[in-house]
Design an enzyme around this catalytic site. Structure first.
Site, mmCIF file in Angstrom:
data_model
loop_
_atom_site.group_PDB
_atom_site.id
_atom_site.type_symbol
_atom_site.label_atom_id
_atom_site.label_comp_id
_atom_site.label_asym_id
_atom_site.label_seq_id
_atom_site.Cartn_x
_atom_site.Cartn_y
_atom_site.Cartn_z
ATOM 1 N N ASP A 184 -12.639 0.416 12.249
ATOM 2 C CA ASP A 184 -12.875 0.368 10.804
ATOM 3 C C ASP A 184 -14.310 -0.049 10.481
ATOM 4 O OD1 ASP A 184 -10.236 1.024 9.769
ATOM 5 O OD2 ASP A 184 -9.581 -0.863 10.669
ATOM 6 N N LYS A 191 -3.664 5.962 5.794
ATOM 7 C CA LYS A 191 -4.239 6.400 7.059
ATOM 8 C C LYS A 191 -4.351 7.933 7.050
ATOM 9 C CE LYS A 191 -2.561 2.651 10.000
ATOM 10 N NZ LYS A 191 -2.125 1.773 8.886
ATOM 11 N N ARG A 241 -10.314 -7.559 9.508
ATOM 12 C CA ARG A 241 -10.090 -8.667 8.569
ATOM 13 C C ARG A 241 -10.971 -9.867 8.907
ATOM 14 N NH1 ARG A 241 -4.009 -7.540 8.800
ATOM 15 N NH2 ARG A 241 -3.670 -6.170 7.006
ATOM 16 N N CYS A 265 -11.090 -11.137 17.634
ATOM 17 C CA CYS A 265 -11.730 -9.921 18.115
ATOM 18 C C CYS A 265 -13.033 -9.717 17.348
ATOM 19 C CB CYS A 265 -10.811 -8.722 17.919
ATOM 20 S SG CYS A 265 -9.195 -8.897 18.706
ATOM 21 N N CYS A 279 -5.618 -16.859 14.370
ATOM 22 C CA CYS A 279 -5.259 -16.040 15.531
ATOM 23 C C CYS A 279 -5.493 -16.853 16.804
ATOM 24 C CB CYS A 279 -6.136 -14.786 15.597
ATOM 25 S SG CYS A 279 -6.038 -13.702 14.163
ATOM 26 N N ARG A 312 7.136 0.139 2.332
ATOM 27 C CA ARG A 312 6.865 -0.982 3.236
ATOM 28 C C ARG A 312 5.750 -1.856 2.684
ATOM 29 N NH1 ARG A 312 5.343 3.880 4.896
ATOM 30 N NH2 ARG A 312 3.360 4.308 5.958
ATOM 31 N N ARG A 345 0.814 -1.208 0.000
ATOM 32 C CA ARG A 345 0.000 0.000 0.000
ATOM 33 C C ARG A 345 0.855 1.270 0.000
ATOM 34 N NH1 ARG A 345 -4.651 -1.216 2.313
ATOM 35 N NH2 ARG A 345 -3.542 -2.296 3.988
ATOM 36 N N TYR A 346 1.964 1.232 0.713
ATOM 37 C CA TYR A 346 2.867 2.379 0.834
ATOM 38 C C TYR A 346 4.170 2.066 0.110
ATOM 39 C CZ TYR A 346 -0.333 3.657 4.626
ATOM 40 O OH TYR A 346 -1.446 3.968 5.372
ATOM 41 N N ASP A 384 -8.172 4.606 8.946
ATOM 42 C CA ASP A 384 -7.831 4.041 7.644
ATOM 43 C C ASP A 384 -8.895 4.463 6.637
ATOM 44 O OD1 ASP A 384 -5.453 2.099 7.404
ATOM 45 O OD2 ASP A 384 -6.302 1.610 9.363
ATOM 46 N N CYS A 404 -12.802 -7.117 14.384
ATOM 47 C CA CYS A 404 -11.641 -7.248 13.497
ATOM 48 C C CYS A 404 -11.945 -6.741 12.088
ATOM 49 C CB CYS A 404 -11.217 -8.710 13.434
ATOM 50 S SG CYS A 404 -9.829 -9.012 12.311
#
Length: 349
Positions: free
Chosen positions: A278, A322, A117, A112, A108, A99, A95-96, A315, A115
């Site tokens: 999000d 962001k 994702r 959560c 996981c 990185r 995305r950037y 985001d 989440c």
């Protein structure tokens, strides 16, 4: 002959029956539709923190499924931060410019309920990279000399065995233009015992700077065992950062938020990001308004040390980047500058 009694060790709660038996749900049937849609797992460490007598317990709110998750609002998206849009090869999100994300696993230790994702993670998903896919992902990183930092995420990459985590660390060490390896994890609070000396040695690097970003949303998550796990990493020279999600009913109170940020600093974890929740499906009951978040962050800035100040970010849907969401303490207009002090007063500069 002495009878041996087999006492089962506490185990991760994964089913409706597990939740009922643990006193975390009234009936398994009412949770069936939610649990069929989104993965569920609550580790013994986190289950032990939940106050069964508090219907608004902030730990339970993060991990115990709720029928509220079946309410999807029109603005919610299956991929709210645009991972797929920026995925040149499986497992890589670029995305950037400098990185990439390396999504090594799709599982996981805990799931959560907010989440971003949630449509992509869980034991029934196909996101765990095969050896061939991991090879392609590493080849992509090698082919991109502009990539300075690799962020290992998932799922939770600390689900990898020490052997596999070390193999990945050494593979990234061998890429000259990669200077920073950053791991994102919930494991130190979810299952502190997995942060063994062996695992810490596996992610250490003499050649690269290694950071670990720890997801933590409430001060109660920083138990003695969690603090010991974090200490094993900091004592080994690994720099720790935090990621927190601003969540209604969990940490959307200045006293709770200040306690968490100060507790992180005391544990040698530098607060890094405070994420606005999000637009993930079925999560509207967790989201504050942006204005509420901005007010909390301003109060935090007025109350506690600069060491305990995270970046409040949102985001942008679709994966653009962001956006820094905190209010400014400086105003410039018609050549005049005004500054806001911690007393709330604006003064000419």
């Amino acid at each position: 002959m002495t009878k041996v009694i087999d006492i089962a060790a506490p185990r991760t709660l994964r089913t409706g029956d597990d939740l009922v038996a643990a006193g975390l749900a009234r009936g398994a049937g009412e949770l069936g539709p939610v649990m069929a849609t989104y993965a569920t797992a609550i580790t013994p460490a986190l289950a032990a923190l939940i106050d069964r007598n508090d219907p608004a317990d902030p730990i339970a709110r993060q991990f115990v499924p709720s029928a509220d998750e079946l309410h999807v609002t029109p603005d919610e998206l299956p991929d709210p931060i645009g991972d797929v849009t920026h995925e040149p090869v499986p497992g890589i999100v670029h995305r950037y410019p400098d990185r990439v994300l390396l999504k090594a696993v799709s599982v996981c230790p805990v799931y959560c309920r907010f989440c971003f994702r949630r449509e992509m993670v869980g034991p029934d998903k196909q996101g765990n990279l095969s050896q061939a896919e991991l090879g392609d992902a590493l080849a992509y990183i090698r082919s991109r000399p502009e990539v300075w930092e690799v962020i290992v995420t998932g799922g939770d990459p600390f689900m990898l065995s020490a052997r596999r985590a070390e193999a990945l660390t050494r593979a990234l060490e061998d890429i000259p233009h990669v200077k920073v390896i950053r791991w994102h994890t919930r494991m130190p609070v979810a299952d502190p015992s997995r942060i063994s000396h062996e695992f810490v040695g596996a992610i250490r690097s003499a050649a690269k700077a290694v950071y670990v970003a720890v997801h933590c949303n409430h001060a109660r998550e920083l138990t003695a065992d969690a603090r010991a796990a974090l200490a094993r990493m900091t004592d080994a020279g690994i720099v720790l950062l935090s990621q927190t999600v601003l969540l209604k009913g969990v940490n959307d109170d200045i006293d709770m938020l200040a306690e968490l940020m100060c507790a992180l600093v005391e544990t040698r974890v530098r607060p890094y990001y405070l994420h606005h929740a999000d637009l993930a499906p079925g999560t509207s009951h967790f989201r504050t308004t942006v204005a509420e978040g901005q007010a909390l962050v301003r109060q935090l800035r007025d109350r506690v040390s600069g060491l305990a100040q995270p970046h409040y970010v949102i985001d942008i849907p679709g994966g653009v980047s962001k956006a820094l969401a905190s209010l400014a303490d400086v105003e410039t207009e018609d050549g005049r500058t005004r500054l806001r002090g911690r007393d709330g007063e604006w003064r000419d500069y």
